[in-house]
Design an enzyme around this catalytic site. Structure first.
Site, PDB file in Angstrom:
ATOM      1  N   TYR A  96       0.797  -1.228   0.000  1.00  0.00           N
ATOM      2  CA  TYR A  96       0.000   0.000   0.000  1.00  0.00           C
ATOM      3  C   TYR A  96       0.832   1.281   0.000  1.00  0.00           C
ATOM      4  O   TYR A  96       0.501   2.232  -0.721  1.00  0.00           O
ATOM      5  CB  TYR A  96      -1.002  -0.021   1.155  1.00  0.00           C
ATOM      6  CG  TYR A  96      -2.204  -0.868   0.847  1.00  0.00           C
ATOM      7  CD1 TYR A  96      -3.301  -0.333   0.174  1.00  0.00           C
ATOM      8  CD2 TYR A  96      -2.246  -2.215   1.191  1.00  0.00           C
ATOM      9  CE1 TYR A  96      -4.405  -1.106  -0.131  1.00  0.00           C
ATOM     10  CE2 TYR A  96      -3.349  -3.012   0.886  1.00  0.00           C
ATOM     11  CZ  TYR A  96      -4.426  -2.450   0.221  1.00  0.00           C
ATOM     12  OH  TYR A  96      -5.508  -3.232  -0.098  1.00  0.00           O
ATOM     13  N   GLU A 125      -8.944  -6.915   4.542  1.00  0.00           N
ATOM     14  CA  GLU A 125      -8.268  -8.038   3.882  1.00  0.00           C
ATOM     15  C   GLU A 125      -7.668  -8.998   4.899  1.00  0.00           C
ATOM     16  O   GLU A 125      -7.696 -10.225   4.695  1.00  0.00           O
ATOM     17  CB  GLU A 125      -7.218  -7.498   2.909  1.00  0.00           C
ATOM     18  CG  GLU A 125      -7.850  -6.868   1.670  1.00  0.00           C
ATOM     19  CD  GLU A 125      -6.980  -5.834   0.977  1.00  0.00           C
ATOM     20  OE1 GLU A 125      -5.747  -5.819   1.238  1.00  0.00           O
ATOM     21  OE2 GLU A 125      -7.518  -5.043   0.182  1.00  0.00           O
TER      22      GLU A 125
END
Length: 395
Positions: free
Chosen positions: A95, A138
């Protein structure tokens, strides 16, 4: 969640994202994949070349910016993104890389006069909040997958136990675990991510599971695509005994197994593969099922024999095959296309059905709109599509 100043700065970029969004996302992909080649395995080169990934990301960024003051309205779109990331094995460490490259692309495409330090800082805050939301969600899915009987986290080694030709273009691969341990259940309609080493290069591709859950194998049925790196490798080089790594089954486009209303599965071409998992699972349920498959001709019609067997064994299952370019010796039920009139003959008068449609984009557009015109409730029109949903369901 955000300060009024941050919201105002994000909203001010909405007109620019509408006009320059794809320029930003194309630049983002160029920068990220050039400077972080280890991430190339997470992206489909064909989708990159076609521009579909850039359009999808641009649409997602625009939607986020447009709803920055009411992010909760985007919640229905998150499960698909989360499942896609889990299927690929996206990790928290990815990310920050994505964020840095996206902010850089915004600055370099829009210019420093427009993408000021204040604007970039606002976007950094917005991206950071979204990234943390996805990371947390997630992790929940990864943990749940690992907790299933036979479940795991990360990649699992499989072996091709059987390889069967289903049509001139589609071949099925039966994958069994190398460790000999059981496989966890999955939901009909989900897919696997195959992680392959092709000539020293790692690639990932998603393929629908095409058999019912609860068996000692996972089956994927792959269409050979022109110039398809992975599909051609699987057809030409994967044989019985070939070892392949996979990620756990994923995907939120699944059959509602608890439903009892009539089920209509309308498929075109390779769209038949997830529908086969649904049909195999639902055939014995007793609910009325209409299985409508459209193909060019008999040579490219996969699974016909198996569907006929299921229809013969279960009185609630009726099959209809539609060919638009039949060859000599073919035996379709209808010649032409899936039209409003054809579809209407297989829907109950009250239109209270679960209608699942899968296939190429133009096919799904036509069937979706037919379902709308015929009065099928919008919530009961189900489809799976790569890219912004408005590309499929818009006018």
């Amino acid at each position: 969640m955000f300060t009024p100043e941050t919201i105002a700065l994000i909203q001010a970029t909405v007109p620019l994202l509408k006009s320059r969004g794809e320029d930003i996302t194309r630049h983002f992909y160029r920068v990220m994949l050039a400077e972080h080649p280890e991430l190339k395995a997470f992206f489909n080169e064909a989708h990159q070349a076609e521009g579909t990934q850039a359009r999808a990301l641009a649409g997602a960024v625009l939607a986020y910016a447009s709803h920055i003051d009411r992010v909760q309205e985007l919640a229905p779109a998150l499960p698909r993104i989360i499942q896609k990331h889990v299927a690929l094995g996206v990790q928290p460490a990815h990310y920050p890389i994505v964020g840095q490259c996206l902010l850089r692309a915004i600055r370099e495409v829009l210019g420093a006069d427009v993408a000021t330090e204040a604007v970039i800082e606002a976007w950094a805050q917005a991206y950071g909040a979204l990234a943390q939301l996805l990371i947390d969600a997630e992790e929940q899915v990864y943990a749940a997958n690992a907790a299933l009987p036979g479940g795991w986290r990360g990649q699992r080694a499989m072996v091709v136990a059987r390889k069967e030709r289903e049509s001139e273009l589609i071949t099925s691969f039966y994958l069994e675990p190398v460790d000999g341990q059981p496989l966890p259940p999955f939901h009909p309609g989900q897919y696997l991510t195959l992680v392959l080493d092709i000539d020293g290069r790692t690639v990932r591709r998603n393929y629908s599971l095409s058999d019912a859950p609860g068996k000692p194998w996972y089956r994927v049925s792959i269409k050979r695509e022109d110039n398809g790196l992975v599909s051609n490798w699987m057809h030409d080089r994967a044989e019985v005994g070939t070892r392949i790594d996979i990620q756990a089954p994923a995907g939120e486009f699944t059959l509602d197994a608890a439903a009892t209303r009539p089920l209509v599965l309308v498929t075109g071409g390779v769209g038949i593969t997830p529908a086969m998992s649904m049909l195999e699972s639902a055939a014995g349920s007793g609910r009325p099922i209409r299985f409508i498959h459209a193909a060019r001709h008999g040579g490219v019609h996969a699974f016909r024999e198996r569907v006929d067997v299921l229809a013969a064994a279960h009185g609630n299952v009726q099959a209809l095959y539609v060919y638009d370019a039949p060859r000599e010796g073919d035996d379709p039920h209808e010649i032409g296309y899936v039209t409003d009139a054809l579809l209407a003959r297989h829907l109950p008068e009250d239109r209270d059905v679960d209608l699942y449609l899968l296939g190429p984009k133009p096919f799904m557009q036509a069937v979706y709109r037919a379902g709308q015109r015929l009065g099928v409730p919008a919530a009961q029109l189900r489809y799976e599509f790569f890219g912004p949903a408005e590309e499929l369901v818009g006018a």
